[in-house]
Scaffold this motif. Structure first.
Motif, PDB file in Angstrom:
ATOM      1  N   GLN A   1       0.842  -1.186   0.000  1.00 29.02           N
ATOM      2  CA  GLN A   1       0.000   0.000   0.000  1.00 29.02           C
ATOM      3  C   GLN A   1       0.881   1.241   0.000  1.00 29.02           C
ATOM      4  O   GLN A   1       1.871   1.330   0.736  1.00 29.02           O
ATOM      5  CB  GLN A   1      -0.929   0.027   1.207  1.00 29.02           C
TER       6      GLN A   1
ATOM      7  N   ASN B   1     -12.060   2.346  -1.597  1.00 26.54           N
ATOM      8  CA  ASN B   1     -12.028   2.763  -0.193  1.00 26.54           C
ATOM      9  C   ASN B   1     -10.741   2.364   0.540  1.00 26.54           C
ATOM     10  O   ASN B   1     -10.687   2.413   1.766  1.00 26.54           O
ATOM     11  CB  ASN B   1     -13.235   2.191   0.576  1.00 26.54           C
ATOM     12  N   ARG B   2      -9.696   1.963  -0.218  1.00 28.19           N
ATOM     13  CA  ARG B   2      -8.457   1.539   0.434  1.00 28.19           C
ATOM     14  C   ARG B   2      -7.239   2.309  -0.068  1.00 28.19           C
ATOM     15  O   ARG B   2      -6.189   2.265   0.558  1.00 28.19           O
ATOM     16  CB  ARG B   2      -8.249   0.037   0.240  1.00 28.19           C
TER      17      ARG B   2
END
Length: 244
Positions: free
Chosen positions: A39, A74-75
């Motif tokens: 991420q 949403n991440r």
């Protein structure tokens, strides 16, 4: 201090910062410092790469269009994962791109052979220095230059995107082959010889030979990746603990 300087410099500086941020993040994805699946949040980019929020956001959006970064609902942003199915599809497209470049390139395109020889000289310098990121960059430039000689912008875009994605696979191969330096040297010697045969085919205007050489060259890349595929159908990538 950074925020005040950013405000003073204005829009052109913002654009410049985004270009620098894009190149920085791209290189760290390609050399696997930022591994597949990671991420990419603001804190990581700030702390690991010293990239601030606004240029980072623009850079990540650019890298999404390049296919190196993906968004998840949403991440946020993530380094695009690598998996066996995606790699197989990549090579299907890659062979189409390379054969198309060989078929459609115009041998009389201005500076064609001279450009390839210049790029190849840089490629061989990077190989001697074991600078794998530079090797992957020069190799991509070499192949995209052949696509550019088609004078077809759609083919150039296709080739550029694939070779940008291929640099990450290439870096992984170089880094793993470097464990056995003799094997790496043998592979690199074959690549150099193949590039020179490609240039020779272009110089003499031998289309059939060029298609054959570029097809064989592509298959060598595919086989090198194949060395890391297990009988279970997984790719044994040791990327900061990420297995794909």
């Amino acid at each position: 201090m950074a925020a005040r300087t950013h405000t003073k410099l204005g829009k052109s500086a913002t654009g410049s910062l985004a270009v620098v941020a894009t190149a920085t993040i791209r290189d760290r994805i390609l050399d696997l410092t930022l591994p597949p699946g990671m991420q990419l949040d603001e804190a990581i980019l700030r702390d690991k790469l010293s990239v601030s929020r606004t240029p980072a956001r623009e850079a990540l959006n650019r890298l999404v269009t390049e296919g190196l970064v993906e968004t998840r609902a949403n991440r946020g942003f993530f380094v695009r994962a690598l998996d066996l199915a995606d790699t197989a599809q990549f090579f299907d497209a890659y062979i189409v791109s390379e054969r198309s470049s060989a078929h459609f390139c115009r041998f009389k395109n201005p500076g064609f052979v001279d450009d390839l020889e210049r790029i190849q000289a840089e490629h061989e310098k990077a190989i001697k220095r074991d600078r794998f990121l530079d090797v992957s960059h020069c190799n991509a430039m070499f192949h995209v230059r052949i696509a550019e000689a088609s004078e077809n912008p759609h083919l150039v875009d296709f080739s550029s995107r694939l070779h940008n994605l291929g640099r990450r696979l290439a870096y992984f191969v170089y880094a793993n082959e470097a464990v056995d330096h003799d094997f790496l040297e043998t592979q690199q010697r074959h690549i150099i010889e193949e590039h020179h045969r490609i240039i020779a085919a272009i110089r003499t205007g031998d289309r059939e030979r060029l298609i054959k050489e570029m097809s064989g060259h592509t298959n060598r890349f595919r086989k090198r990746i194949g060395h890391f595929v297990t009988a279970q159908g997984r790719v044994e990538f040791e990327l900061s603990g990420v297995e794909i």
